[in-house]
Write an enzyme that holds these catalytic residues in place. Structure first.
Site, mmCIF file in Angstrom:
data_model
loop_
_atom_site.group_PDB
_atom_site.id
_atom_site.type_symbol
_atom_site.label_atom_id
_atom_site.label_comp_id
_atom_site.label_asym_id
_atom_site.label_seq_id
_atom_site.Cartn_x
_atom_site.Cartn_y
_atom_site.Cartn_z
ATOM 1 N N LYS B 79 0.864 -1.190 0.000
ATOM 2 C CA LYS B 79 0.000 0.000 0.000
ATOM 3 C C LYS B 79 0.896 1.233 0.000
ATOM 4 C CE LYS B 79 -3.951 1.586 2.835
ATOM 5 N NZ LYS B 79 -4.786 1.237 4.003
ATOM 6 N N SER B 155 -9.515 0.628 2.846
ATOM 7 C CA SER B 155 -8.719 1.547 2.052
ATOM 8 C C SER B 155 -7.548 0.878 1.350
ATOM 9 C CB SER B 155 -8.182 2.660 2.961
ATOM 10 O OG SER B 155 -7.282 2.130 3.922
ATOM 11 N N SER B 179 -9.735 -1.769 6.970
ATOM 12 C CA SER B 179 -9.104 -1.531 5.664
ATOM 13 C C SER B 179 -8.263 -2.684 5.136
ATOM 14 C CB SER B 179 -8.261 -0.260 5.715
ATOM 15 O OG SER B 179 -9.096 0.866 5.742
#
Lengths: 61, 467
Positions: B79, B155, B179
């Site tokens: 990420k 996310s 997330s």
């Protein structure tokens, strides 16, 4: 949650105190967003807590 | 089987045996990412030179007869809120583009490199991790490999999409309110949110420090375990980390689960659920002979407390941005951040007290149970751009509703492993949460491995990406 809490009055005052300088359109949008926060916050704020309950800002599971 | 479907463990074994070199694997992975990523928009940066250098280092070490580690030559991506040396850490924002490239790898990236992993790139996410759909206005939405018109969740949506599309076997994400678990559910893969304080977050951009966790995604339980084990270790740079001895889990996967008391959370966790979620939970519960366990009365209040804490702490992280650069913030989260900056201290402290009560209530539950089952999301992946969710006769705002069943758990830092169920209803996968008491990740891995062996849970590459 205090039923008298009025986001339309609170948001512009609190935003000014934070030096956010929101324009009228932003005030309208943020007031709507704050109303949503109030909706989601209600179950927690309605849950009774007393002085005997320590908050846990430094969290250890 | 092609590289895209290989597990991390099989890639490492091949490289160790000399059947393939790390450089061959890295080049094939980079080619596949370049060709297929435009369909899912999982990557925001492909770190080709870094990948080839990592791979060459692995090959050179092996040529010297020196074993590198359990992830020898295994491609992975992270990420884009994790620092990768030489790459600007974006956290999904355009504001962070102004910062210089990271001077060094963050803790987790360094640990994966130490284990022999090969970093392929940085992955798409909701700006500053504030969202459940990775509909990022700056970098475009991450698309779900099972249906590219739908969200990959968030996310850590790019992480979920990259693993489900078989672009990489492993990825790292973060989980504040769900997330990791939401994208794991919507992309049909395994995802681990360890106990709060277990893994160092140093070298990543924080969202809500008292709720932030890091963790891995994978398509097999063994790969998830190897990665989790590689990420453990004491790091004084993260003030939120709890000193613990290493507690590896990879050797626990073959153990039976007869000694574990397994329950299915009812009450709050029963609704609103779509049919896919209901079927998935029922399948997992039946396979584990799980007994119904009433969720504590204050579960809804706990979720609400997590919401308040997130709003207040998340906004504080970005107060300067809200004052000076708010035109550059993601439109989908800007007004929410502004509202969060105005949350009264009284509300925040009340939420912290509810959090303390909730922790006591769940601790009491874990005196009688070792692993608890709950839905990860109420529904499978939804179309990009959708605003409202119709489920179980209720109409809910879609984006926050993805946290309905994950937020109460993160609020007190319990470890959770999200396991994927395929074809629960229709072609889209959906996840189920396995929840344990703090520091009991080993129990979660044993249960997940049992479900995988029994064929209840599986994470194949999304059909459109199989080669």
């Amino acid at each position: 949650m205090d039923e008298a809490f009025d986001p339309a009055a609170y948001v512009p005052a609190a935003a000014a105190s934070q030096a956010l300088n929101l324009d009228a359109d932003e005030i309208r949008r943020v007031t709507a967003a704050f109303a949503l926060v109030m909706r989601f916050a209600k179950p927690a704020l309605d849950w009774p807590v007393g002085p005997e309950t320590d908050p846990a800002p430094i969290f250890v599971p | 089987m092609s590289l895209s479907q290989d597990t991390a463990a099989s890639i490492a074994a091949d490289i160790q045996s000399g059947a393939r070199s790390a450089t061959e694997v890295a080049k094939a992975t980079l080619e596949r990412v370049r060709r297929l990523d435009p369909q899912v928009n999982a990557f925001t940066e492909i770190t080709e030179s870094r990948a080839l250098a990592d791979a060459a280092a692995v090959d050179a070490a092996l040529a010297r007869g020196k074993p590198v580690g359990p992830l020898e030559g295994v491609p992975y991506a992270v990420k884009n809120l994790f620092d990768i040396a030489g790459v600007t850490t974006l956290a999904g924002s355009i504001i962070e583009r102004d910062r210089p490239p990271a001077a060094a790898d963050g803790w987790a990236v360094a640990k994966l490199r130490e284990a022999g992993g090969v970093c392929i790139g940085a992955l798409n996410m909701d700006e500053y991790a504030y969202g459940f759909t990775t509909e990022n206005s700056h970098y475009g939405p991450a698309r779900n490999p099972h249906d590219t018109t739908r969200s990959a969740g968030g996310s850590s949506g790019g992480s979920g999409a990259a693993v489900a599309a078989g672009l990489v076997p492993l990825a790292l994400g973060t989980d504040t309110n769900g997330s990791i678990r939401v994208p794991a559910s919507l992309n049909g893969i395994f995802g681990l949110k360890p106990t709060y304080g277990r893994l160092s977050r140093a070298g990543s951009i924080a969202f809500v420090p008292s709720l932030d966790h890091i963790g891995p995604f994978a398509r097999s339980v063994a790969d998830l375990a190897i990665t989790y084990d590689a990420l453990q270790g004491r790091d004084a740079a993260d003030a939120g980390q709890t000193p613990r001895l290493l507690e590896p889990v990879a050797d626990h996967l073959g153990m039976d689960i007869d000694d574990l008391r397994i329950g299915r959370l009812t009450g709050y966790f029963d609704a609103p659920l779509g049919n896919a979620a209901r079927t998935a939970v029922a399948r997992v519960a039946e396979a584990l002979a799980a007994a119904p366990v009433a969720a504590p009365d204050l579960t809804a209040a706990a979720r609400s407390a997590a919401f308040i804490i997130t709003a207040a702490e998340g906004a504080q992280q970005h107060l300067d941005h809200l004052r000076h650069r708010r035109a550059d913030l993601e439109p989908l989260s800007r007004d929410r951040l502004l509202a969060g900056s105005l949350v009264p201290a009284q509300w925040y402290l009340h939420a912290q007290k509810v959090r303390a009560l909730w922790r006591e209530a769940m601790a009491a539950l874990f005196r009688d149970w070792d692993v608890l089952i709950a839905p990860a999301t109420a529904v499978p992946a939804q179309p990009l751009g959708q605003e409202m969710l119709e489920v179980d006769g209720q109409t809910l705002p879609l984006r926050p509703s993805f946290g309905l069943f994950t937020q109460p758990i993160t609020c007190i830092g319990l470890p959770v492993l999200s396991v994927p169920v395929q074809n629960a209803e229709g072609p889209l996968p959906i996840g189920v949460q396995l929840i344990a008491a703090p520091w009991c990740e080993d129990s979660l891995f044993r249960v997940a491995a049992t479900l995988e062996t029994a064929g209840i849970c599986a994470a194949p590459v999304a059909p459109g990406f199989v080669e």
